[in-house]
Design a protein around this motif. Sequence first.
Motif, PDB file in Angstrom:
ATOM      1  N   GLY A 195       0.799  -1.228   0.000  1.00  0.00           N
ATOM      2  CA  GLY A 195       0.000   0.000   0.000  1.00  0.00           C
ATOM      3  C   GLY A 195       0.822   1.264   0.000  1.00  0.00           C
ATOM      4  O   GLY A 195       0.352   2.325   0.434  1.00  0.00           O
ATOM      5  N   ILE A 196       2.053   1.212  -0.491  1.00  0.00           N
ATOM      6  CA  ILE A 196       2.955   2.371  -0.521  1.00  0.00           C
ATOM      7  C   ILE A 196       3.195   2.763  -1.979  1.00  0.00           C
ATOM      8  O   ILE A 196       3.792   2.010  -2.746  1.00  0.00           O
ATOM      9  N   ALA A 197       2.718   3.922  -2.370  1.00  0.00           N
ATOM     10  CA  ALA A 197       2.884   4.385  -3.758  1.00  0.00           C
ATOM     11  C   ALA A 197       4.075   5.344  -3.838  1.00  0.00           C
ATOM     12  O   ALA A 197       4.118   6.340  -3.118  1.00  0.00           O
ATOM     13  N   PRO A 198       5.042   5.054  -4.699  1.00  0.00           N
ATOM     14  CA  PRO A 198       6.170   5.989  -4.857  1.00  0.00           C
ATOM     15  C   PRO A 198       5.748   7.222  -5.648  1.00  0.00           C
ATOM     16  O   PRO A 198       4.727   7.215  -6.351  1.00  0.00           O
ATOM     17  N   ASP A 199       6.532   8.286  -5.525  1.00  0.00           N
ATOM     18  CA  ASP A 199       6.296   9.481  -6.340  1.00  0.00           C
ATOM     19  C   ASP A 199       6.840   9.285  -7.749  1.00  0.00           C
ATOM     20  O   ASP A 199       6.227   9.721  -8.724  1.00  0.00           O
ATOM     21  N   PHE A 200       8.009   8.646  -7.828  1.00  0.00           N
ATOM     22  CA  PHE A 200       8.659   8.401  -9.119  1.00  0.00           C
ATOM     23  C   PHE A 200       9.031   6.927  -9.220  1.00  0.00           C
ATOM     24  O   PHE A 200       9.466   6.321  -8.233  1.00  0.00           O
ATOM     25  N   ALA A 201       8.875   6.373 -10.418  1.00  0.00           N
ATOM     26  CA  ALA A 201       9.361   5.033 -10.717  1.00  0.00           C
ATOM     27  C   ALA A 201      10.417   5.149 -11.806  1.00  0.00           C
ATOM     28  O   ALA A 201      10.176   5.777 -12.835  1.00  0.00           O
ATOM     29  N   ILE A 202      11.590   4.560 -11.571  1.00  0.00           N
ATOM     30  CA  ILE A 202      12.693   4.620 -12.541  1.00  0.00           C
ATOM     31  C   ILE A 202      12.794   3.285 -13.259  1.00  0.00           C
ATOM     32  O   ILE A 202      12.757   2.230 -12.633  1.00  0.00           O
ATOM     33  N   SER A 203      12.939   3.327 -14.589  1.00  0.00           N
ATOM     34  CA  SER A 203      13.102   2.092 -15.355  1.00  0.00           C
ATOM     35  C   SER A 203      14.095   2.325 -16.486  1.00  0.00           C
ATOM     36  O   SER A 203      13.999   3.329 -17.203  1.00  0.00           O
ATOM     37  N   ILE A 204      15.044   1.400 -16.650  1.00  0.00           N
ATOM     38  CA  ILE A 204      16.067   1.555 -17.702  1.00  0.00           C
ATOM     39  C   ILE A 204      16.222   0.318 -18.573  1.00  0.00           C
ATOM     40  O   ILE A 204      16.888   0.349 -19.598  1.00  0.00           O
ATOM     41  N   ASP A 205      15.604  -0.793 -18.179  1.00  0.00           N
ATOM     42  CA  ASP A 205      15.894  -2.094 -18.783  1.00  0.00           C
ATOM     43  C   ASP A 205      15.072  -2.311 -20.044  1.00  0.00           C
ATOM     44  O   ASP A 205      13.838  -2.197 -20.026  1.00  0.00           O
TER      45      ASP A 205
END
Length: 557
Positions: A227-237
Amino acid sequence: MQSKLDIKVEETKNGKQTAKVNGYYLHSKYDPINEAKRFAAKHYKPEHLHILFGTGMGYIAEELKKSFRHDERLVCIEPIIELKVRENCYDILIQNYSEDDIDNILSNLISFDKNVTVICSPNYDKIFQNEFSNILKKIKDLVNLNKVFENTLKRFAKDWHINYLHNIQDIDRDEGIEELYKKINYPIVVASGGPSLTKQIPLLKEYRNKFILVSSGSTINTLLHFGIAPDFAISIDGAEINYKHFEGKKFKNIKLVYSLFNHYKIKKCFEDEVYHFITQDSAIGVEKHYHSIFNKAPVKLSGGGTVASYALGFARYISNSPIAIIGQDLAYTDNKSHAEYNKNFTLIDEKSNDRELFYIDGYYGEKVLTDYSLYSMKKTFEVQISQLDFNEIIFNCTEGGAKIEGFNQLSFKEFCERYALNDVEIEKSYNNKKINKMQIIKTLENDIEVYNQLLILAEENLSLLKKVQNKRKFTEKIDKLLDKNDKEMNSIIKDSPISLVIQEFALEVLKNFSPKKEETQNEIFNRVFQKNYYLYSKIKETVTETINLTKELINQM
């Protein structure tokens, strides 16, 4: 590097000098020159970086240098400080250096595009058993770390290229991360998916509204499970398996920050703001291509080797506030691969033959289990932290896993109590500028014209090779034509995003077509012919695929 040594210099039977150290002879007592010639002939490897442990009187180093035929380099490591090593018998000498100095020198010398051979001069491994063992360990680590990068390049270069083209084609709702530069004035927590993340869940929930939360890659699933939503999600793959972590989901009120080499379908899973960047090791051709569309340079984010290091680079880019990293184990804490509820979660068998496992120093001074993939990520973080500005405040709050040298360690509870004091409000900085799709189409159409030129040159060189195949000889005329076309191809490739995938099989050519010792003329011809035929065939295949993909993208637009 050395303790007290008993060193004696003696004259040999044929009038040369030899040295006796702690009772061991470094060279023959009779004919050290002929001994050195035989030794050099046995250990020389064409197109390798040669690292010689022990120079003694210089005979072996000198004979090795004489045997070099292909611009090889000789690095001499001499643990005997009292020995004066002749300057003409090495390219680089490591003597009387600290352990850190040796690490740095070897790190700069050993790269993923070089083959390496380590040679120990007679009896040096007996006199300096620990020192030689340590040198071998350092070199093995560096070679294996480079192997991780090489394997990544081989596995994903084609994916990076395809994803870049798709992401450029579908970039109309993006912004570059320059829109966020130093806009955040709150503490930042960078969460990664290591096994220790689970222990921080209660504190994440308690203080959630008092810091910016950045999720590294697939960690988003573990966070959302609790139940914890991040502000930013990083993805590089760019791999399909990375997309599987996001497939079929719609993420609301979470901003995606992605590399232009990231799997192109992932951003379709995010309904909020989307920001892009390119990785710091991107090919120059990608930068030039991006500039031709947007008339500005792309932001190159610092990081490398792991999405978590780019997440840290992103946190540093958007803020000068204190930063905590959590869940960054870089080890198999409690024999777990990831935090629970990560799709990749598995239990690691210490005796497994699937990967080379070993122990390193842990967060609390204990020994923890890791492998070279995780170890390479640890090294990336250590390089990052060594480049910090003096006013940056960054803590490793993982409370488990590997010790990351250079980071200040702090409990996550203390970080929250010290810095997470006020509720967070993020200002809207998303301009949603309209991208001129006609400019993208124009650039892609121009790409096709350039790729067609490249295709013609590759086909010409393949035709030239076929002409010499039966004659078993490269004529001066054909050599000149091949060289001319090579120069034109290199000029095109270096300014194009196609350089992403071409660098992968260019590496294969460097590593897999090395000459053998004492090749016959027929063997030389076969090797050179096969190397060039492979290279031009792969260029032709790649360019043809790229032209077809680019036409498809234009039609979709």
